[in-house]
Write an enzyme that holds these catalytic residues in place. Structure first.
Site, PDB file in Angstrom:
ATOM      1  N   SER A 233      30.294  37.084  39.002  1.00  0.00           N
ATOM      2  CA  SER A 233      31.350  37.698  38.207  1.00  0.00           C
ATOM      3  C   SER A 233      32.504  36.755  37.895  1.00  0.00           C
ATOM      4  CB  SER A 233      31.897  38.945  38.902  1.00  0.00           C
ATOM      5  OG  SER A 233      32.660  38.594  40.027  1.00  0.00           O
TER       6      SER A 233
ATOM      7  N   LYS B  23      38.626  38.091  42.222  1.00  0.00           N
ATOM      8  CA  LYS B  23      38.785  38.375  40.787  1.00  0.00           C
ATOM      9  C   LYS B  23      40.115  37.799  40.307  1.00  0.00           C
ATOM     10  CE  LYS B  23      35.310  41.467  40.708  1.00  0.00           C
ATOM     11  NZ  LYS B  23      34.027  41.128  40.184  1.00  0.00           N
TER      12      LYS B  23
END
Length: 179
Positions: free
Chosen positions: A4, A77
């Site tokens: 991701s 993230k």
């Protein structure tokens, strides 16, 4: 890191995380943060009871802090919005906006990915973060799972330290300066 965050971080990279940034500084838009799974973002982990002496020794050394934690149960993230921000996608040019200002994400967005395949608009609650992966088409992030409480943030990732061939600082981009 998982897929991701590609191409900023690659699977197998190890990052240096500053825990001081959560105690003495502020987490800012653009920072890459490590956080504990806030509410079931990750699939349940298989039961991996330490069976060998080596496994038990590794677990003990991680527990006392001599070896780094293997980070199971944590995610990494990029912060797109902080408490009070309105994060939305997509404007007429297909860009993410923060408080109505379009952000240029080419410094970190994986080449070929669009900022978001789905439209959304979220007002970030105070004390929380809106986070997204840099490989948006392969990221279960705040668009799906909601915001992340600051109390779950372990720290800010500051550098890739392993493997040596991937050494790099992870500065916050100037993408958000106009917001």
């Amino acid at each position: 890191p998982s897929q991701s965050m590609e191409d900023t971080l690659l699977v197998g990279d190890r990052v240096l995380v500053s825990k001081l940034s959560t105690r003495f500084g502020e987490i800012e838009r653009g920072d890459v943060v490590v956080f504990a799974d806030p509410n079931g973002w990750l699939s349940p982990l298989p039961d991996e009871t330490a069976t060998t002496l080596g496994d038990r020794l590794r677990d003990a050394l991680q527990f006392v802090g001599v070896l780094p934690d293997d980070s199971e149960g944590h995610l990494i993230k990029r912060v797109i919005g902080v408490g009070g921000d309105t994060v939305a996608c997509c404007d007429d040019h297909g860009q993410v906006t923060v408080n109505g200002t379009a952000i240029e994400e080419e410094d970190y967005l994986r080449p070929g990915d669009e900022p978001s395949a789905t439209d959304f608009e979220v007002v970030v609650p105070d004390g929380e973060l809106f986070v997204m992966g840099d490989h948006r088409s392969n990221s279960g992030d705040s668009r799906v799972n909601g915001t992340v409480p600051l109390t779950k943030v372990t720290g800010r990732a500051v550098a890739v330290v392993w493997p040596v061939s991937n050494w790099a600082r992870l500065p916050g981009p100037d993408t958000f300066d106009a917001v």
